[in-house]
Design a protein around this motif. Structure first.
Motif, PDB file in Angstrom:
ATOM      1  N   VAL A  16      43.674  40.248  55.125  1.00 12.75           N
ATOM      2  CA  VAL A  16      42.792  40.754  54.427  1.00 12.75           C
ATOM      3  C   VAL A  16      43.608  39.932  53.214  1.00 12.75           C
ATOM      4  O   VAL A  16      44.422  39.994  53.207  1.00 12.75           O
ATOM      5  N   THR A  17      42.487  38.989  52.987  1.00 12.63           N
ATOM      6  CA  THR A  17      43.152  38.559  51.632  1.00 12.63           C
ATOM      7  C   THR A  17      42.110  39.460  49.700  1.00 12.63           C
ATOM      8  O   THR A  17      41.497  39.308  49.682  1.00 12.63           O
ATOM      9  N   TRP A  18      43.803  39.411  49.173  1.00 18.76           N
ATOM     10  CA  TRP A  18      43.064  40.386  48.469  1.00 18.76           C
ATOM     11  C   TRP A  18      42.901  39.754  47.246  1.00 18.76           C
ATOM     12  O   TRP A  18      44.066  39.180  47.317  1.00 18.76           O
ATOM     13  N   PRO A  19      42.081  40.396  46.003  1.00 18.90           N
ATOM     14  CA  PRO A  19      41.999  39.419  45.323  1.00 18.90           C
ATOM     15  C   PRO A  19      43.052  40.261  43.740  1.00 18.90           C
ATOM     16  O   PRO A  19      44.095  41.014  44.251  1.00 18.90           O
ATOM     17  N   THR A  20      43.023  38.786  43.356  1.00 25.35           N
ATOM     18  CA  THR A  20      44.432  39.211  41.814  1.00 25.35           C
ATOM     19  C   THR A  20      43.586  40.339  41.192  1.00 25.35           C
ATOM     20  O   THR A  20      42.628  40.939  41.343  1.00 25.35           O
ATOM     21  N   TRP A  21      44.485  41.048  40.676  1.00 28.52           N
ATOM     22  CA  TRP A  21      43.863  42.336  39.867  1.00 28.52           C
ATOM     23  C   TRP A  21      43.224  41.595  38.549  1.00 28.52           C
ATOM     24  O   TRP A  21      42.349  42.589  38.227  1.00 28.52           O
ATOM     25  N   ALA A  22      42.804  40.343  38.391  1.00 31.45           N
ATOM     26  CA  ALA A  22      42.537  39.931  37.347  1.00 31.45           C
ATOM     27  C   ALA A  22      40.959  40.080  37.351  1.00 31.45           C
ATOM     28  O   ALA A  22      39.769  40.172  37.449  1.00 31.45           O
TER      29      ALA A  22
END
Length: 62
Positions: A16-22
């Motif tokens: 899974v490619t997780w999004p950055t916090w921003a």
């Protein structure tokens, strides 16, 4: 069942490619804004239709 859970967590970690916090914050704000706008639109349409139905039944009483 335990094997399934372990494999699921393994897949979450590796595939899974997780999004950055921003990016996650930006997407959350976007979803919240569109949810509020959509709810206001539904409320407006509901108000208009309920008024029309009330007027219709008032006309039918006469």
């Amino acid at each position: 069942m335990i094997k399934y859970i372990k494999e699921s967590f393994g897949e979450l970690k590796t595939n899974v490619t997780w999004p950055t916090w921003a990016n996650a914050q930006r997407m959350t704000v976007t979803v919240a804004v569109f949810s509020v706008l959509f709810s206001l639109a539904i409320w407006g349409v509901d108000t208009v239709f309920s008024t029309l139905v009330e007027k219709y039944f008032e006309l039918m009483k006469k």
